[in-house]
Scaffold this active site. Structure first.
Site: not given
Ligand SMILES: *[C@@H]1O[C@H](CO)[C@@H](O)[C@H](O)[C@H]1NC(C)=O
Ligand SMILES: *[C@@H]1O[C@H](CO)[C@@H](O)[C@H](O)[C@H]1NC(C)=O
Ligand SMILES: *[C@@H]1O[C@H](CO)[C@@H](O)[C@H](O)[C@H]1NC(C)=O
Ligand SMILES: *[C@@H]1O[C@H](CO)[C@@H](O)[C@H](O)[C@H]1NC(C)=O
Ligand SMILES: *[C@@H]1O[C@H](CO)[C@@H](O)[C@H](O)[C@H]1NC(C)=O
Length: 358
Positions: A162, A168, A305, A325
């Site tokens: 990212q 996120c 997150h 992630n």
């Protein structure tokens, strides 16, 4: 610079080679040789080389050095409580020269819990540490496998980086939709994260957003998410483009609180597919691998997150979730982290998003 054993090295070199060696050392040797060169600053020099960073401004250099030294102290604290050989390990990462406040601002969503407070009715729940045997018995009753990794079933796409786009909420949710779509269709396709960054109402693109607000918009608007190649990732807020095309559409979603009943999360992952969850990822700045069991605050006001949970494993002494992630493959374990099951670690059980597709 490595700690070169000069005497031994010189013995093994012929003169011409020695000259080349000395010249090399003279040219390669860093200009800044601090008094603790073989200590923290030596480590910092090596860090800058490894991660291709350079701080030419002396003031900035000194600030970054101090931050790096503080990171080493934090890493030592986080590495206490190694209760078994699966316990998470912390160390030097690409974020080690960032102050935790800078990390929070640039990589996480400091205001996420404010958003969530207005959305989730059962927001504040006490932490409950569950009995792992109870969870294992429940898994048996639910008739779900003791371990499941949707990556092995070709239902998880590549890990995205990212960078400075704090979306996120979009990466984790689109990741989940990609997985559900792959499970449904038998074919893995990358879907457009940029489409929701640009178009989703109730969200703020790379500046922030929230999983369940996105799902609510997707359900209300009946928008179809197109393939990533049709609406490529730019990692910047852009104008929403209308692309008439086939795409993936959600039928329904729920955002649920499973603090104290994480066995249900496992059942949902096994019977429906990956889920997306909100977490507190502040300590992940230093994560290098293993199962996070301690040192990750699960206070609901600290959520900042979101990640996709793509599987779990109940077979070992330390049962864990597998979390995908969005910080690149060079973070954690090839872009993934492992989180202990049954203790609402990092607050992961407060907001669990479950989706079905049209
Ligand atoms: C640093 O740069 C080198 C050469 O361009 C590259 O091979 C290496 O992967 C880079 N390292 C990182 C951590 O980006
Ligand atoms: C170095 O960085 C500091 C802080 O950002 C700045 O105030 C200063 O002007 C910079 N110095 C030079 C020589 O660029
Ligand atoms: C880790 O511990 C488990 C049991 O506590 C043991 O079975 C396993 O062999 C250990 N693994 C390593 C790599 O030491
Ligand atoms: C985050 O919240 C604080 C206080 O609640 C506010 O001052 C700040 O502007 C917010 N930041 C963003 C990016 O919304
Ligand atoms: C360390 O591990 C023990 C035993 O599992 C646990 O009770 C304790 O809370 C842990 N400490 C921290 C700081 O997490």
């Amino acid at each position: 610079m490595p700690n070169i054993p000069v005497a031994d090295t010189v013995k093994n070199y012929r003169f011409a080679e020695l000259v080349v060696f000395v010249l090399l050392v003279l040219f390669v040797i860093p200009i800044k040789i601090g008094k603790d060169y073989y200590g923290d600053e030596g480590c910092f020099q090596k860090y800058l080389q490894t991660f291709n960073r350079s701080y030419d401004n002396e003031t900035v250099y000194q600030q970054k050095l101090q931050i790096f030294k503080n990171s080493l102290v934090t890493v030592n604290l986080l590495n206490t409580n190694q209760t078994n050989n699966k316990t998470a390990k912390y160390g030097i990462t690409k974020y080690s020269d960032m102050h935790p406040k800078e990390f929070l601002q640039s990589t996480l969503l400091p205001n996420l819990s404010t958003r969530l407070k207005n959305i989730l009715p059962q927001y504040f729940t006490l932490d409950i540490e569950e009995d792992i045997d109870k969870i294992k018995r429940a898994a048996k009753e639910f008739n779900i496998p003791v371990r499941l990794d949707w990556r092995e079933k070709n239902a998880v796409t590549q890990v995205i980086n990212q960078e400075s786009c704090s979306a996120c909420w979009a990466f984790s949710s689109i990741g989940m939709l990609e997985s559900l779509n792959a499970i449904k269709s038998g074919k893995s396709t990358e879907l457009s994260v940029q489409q929701v960054i640009d178009c989703a109402a109730y969200s703020d693109g790379c500046n922030g957003g929230e999983i369940c607000s996105l799902l609510s918009w997707l359900k209300d608007s009946r928008v179809k998410i197109v393939k990533a190649e049709e609406y490529p990732l730019t990692l910047r807020n852009g104008k929403c483009k209308n692309i008439p095309s086939e795409g993936v559409q959600i039928k329904d979603y729920e955002c649920l609180n499973f603090v104290g009943s994480e066995e249900v999360i496992l059942a949902l992952i096994a019977k429906n597919g990956p889920v997306s969850v909100a977490v507190n990822a502040l300590s992940w700045q230093y994560y290098v691998g293993g199962v996070i069991q301690f040192h990750c605050d699960s206070n609901p006001t600290k959520l900042n997150h979101a990640v996709e949970i793509v599987g779990y494993d109940l077979t070992g002494d330390v049962p864990y979730y597998i979390a995908k992630n969005s910080w690149g493959e060079d973070f954690g374990e090839k872009g993934y982290l492992y989180l202990a099951i049954g203790k609402n670690i990092c607050g992961l059980a407060y907001e669990v998003a479950v989706v079905t597709l049209v």
